[in-house]
Scaffold this motif. Structure first.
Motif, PDB file in Angstrom:
ATOM      1  N   SER A 241     -28.196 -13.626  31.847  1.00 28.69           N
ATOM      2  CA  SER A 241     -28.236 -14.174  30.489  1.00 28.69           C
ATOM      3  C   SER A 241     -29.665 -14.419  29.994  1.00 28.69           C
ATOM      4  CB  SER A 241     -27.444 -15.479  30.411  1.00 28.69           C
ATOM      5  OG  SER A 241     -28.086 -16.478  31.185  1.00 28.69           O
ATOM      6  N   THR A 242     -30.636 -14.465  30.875  1.00 27.93           N
ATOM      7  CA  THR A 242     -32.027 -14.690  30.457  1.00 27.93           C
ATOM      8  C   THR A 242     -32.914 -13.564  30.941  1.00 27.93           C
ATOM      9  OG1 THR A 242     -32.502 -15.980  32.443  1.00 27.93           O
ATOM     10  CG2 THR A 242     -31.773 -17.205  30.487  1.00 27.93           C
ATOM     11  N   ARG A 243     -34.022 -13.365  30.223  1.00 32.50           N
ATOM     12  CA  ARG A 243     -35.003 -12.346  30.620  1.00 32.50           C
ATOM     13  C   ARG A 243     -36.386 -12.958  30.632  1.00 32.50           C
ATOM     14  NH1 ARG A 243     -34.215  -6.641  27.589  1.00 32.50           N
ATOM     15  NH2 ARG A 243     -32.402  -5.935  28.751  1.00 32.50           N
TER      16      ARG A 243
ATOM     17  N   LEU B 202     -28.222 -27.062  38.166  1.00 26.47           N
ATOM     18  CA  LEU B 202     -27.771 -26.260  37.028  1.00 26.47           C
ATOM     19  C   LEU B 202     -28.710 -25.083  36.816  1.00 26.47           C
ATOM     20  CD1 LEU B 202     -26.793 -28.866  34.289  1.00 26.47           C
ATOM     21  CD2 LEU B 202     -25.279 -27.373  35.563  1.00 26.47           C
ATOM     22  N   GLN B 203     -28.166 -23.928  36.536  1.00 26.76           N
ATOM     23  CA  GLN B 203     -28.981 -22.757  36.202  1.00 26.76           C
ATOM     24  C   GLN B 203     -28.193 -21.825  35.290  1.00 26.76           C
ATOM     25  OE1 GLN B 203     -29.943 -21.291  40.099  1.00 26.76           O
ATOM     26  NE2 GLN B 203     -28.186 -19.927  40.160  1.00 26.76           N
ATOM     27  N   PRO B 204     -28.928 -21.027  34.473  1.00 27.72           N
ATOM     28  CA  PRO B 204     -28.219 -20.145  33.542  1.00 27.72           C
ATOM     29  C   PRO B 204     -27.399 -19.080  34.269  1.00 27.72           C
ATOM     30  CG  PRO B 204     -30.579 -19.710  33.487  1.00 27.72           C
ATOM     31  CD  PRO B 204     -30.383 -20.909  34.351  1.00 27.72           C
ATOM     32  N   ALA B 205     -26.410 -18.533  33.563  1.00 31.43           N
ATOM     33  CA  ALA B 205     -25.546 -17.500  34.143  1.00 31.43           C
ATOM     34  C   ALA B 205     -26.386 -16.275  34.480  1.00 31.43           C
ATOM     35  CB  ALA B 205     -24.456 -17.135  33.151  1.00 31.43           C
TER      36      ALA B 205
END
Length: 132
Positions: free
Chosen positions: A12-14, A6-9
């Motif tokens: 979507s993250t910085r 699983l990993q963020p889209a």
């Protein structure tokens, strides 16, 4: 698809901005706080309602009122409303049957010169008289 991959889209993250880590980082020296002034100091937190030294709105507006939590009794003048004085037993319900009261009324105070004589007729804690 499983829990192990699983990993963020994407996008979507910085990464966290690391400030005060040298000139080359872009946020060195003053660490993005500009030069001098109250906001650049450590421990600064703006007061709620602060308007840069101008008198805040909350202090400019006049103070009005106060709402008491104590329920004031509804006053009935026995000299003017004879129907209440003529009741055999005086309770909140019996008063409501002869005199129109709001639903919110929970306490009644009987006032007037004839109120002292009605003390013996009162059978309810919600009804009191001004007479002693």
């Amino acid at each position: 698809m499983g829990l192990h991959n699983l990993q963020p889209a994407p996008g979507s993250t910085r990464n966290r901005k690391r400030v005060g880590r040298g000139q080359g980082s872009g946020t060195g020296k003053t660490a993005g706080r500009g030069n001098k002034g109250q906001k650049s100091r450590t421990g600064y937190s703006k007061m709620r309602g602060f308007e840069g030294g101008q008198m805040p709105l909350i202090k400019r507006v006049p103070k009005i009122g106060f709402t008491s939590r104590v329920v004031k009794p509804y006053a009935i003048n026995v000299d003017k409303i004879k129907a209440v004085a003529e009741l055999e037993e005086i309770t909140l319900e019996s008063i409501k049957s002869v005199h129109k009261l709001k639903k919110t009324v929970t306490k009644v105070k009987l006032i007037g010169t004839g109120a002292k004589d009605l003390v013996s007729k009162i059978k309810d804690e919600a009804v009191t008289t001004s007479g002693k």
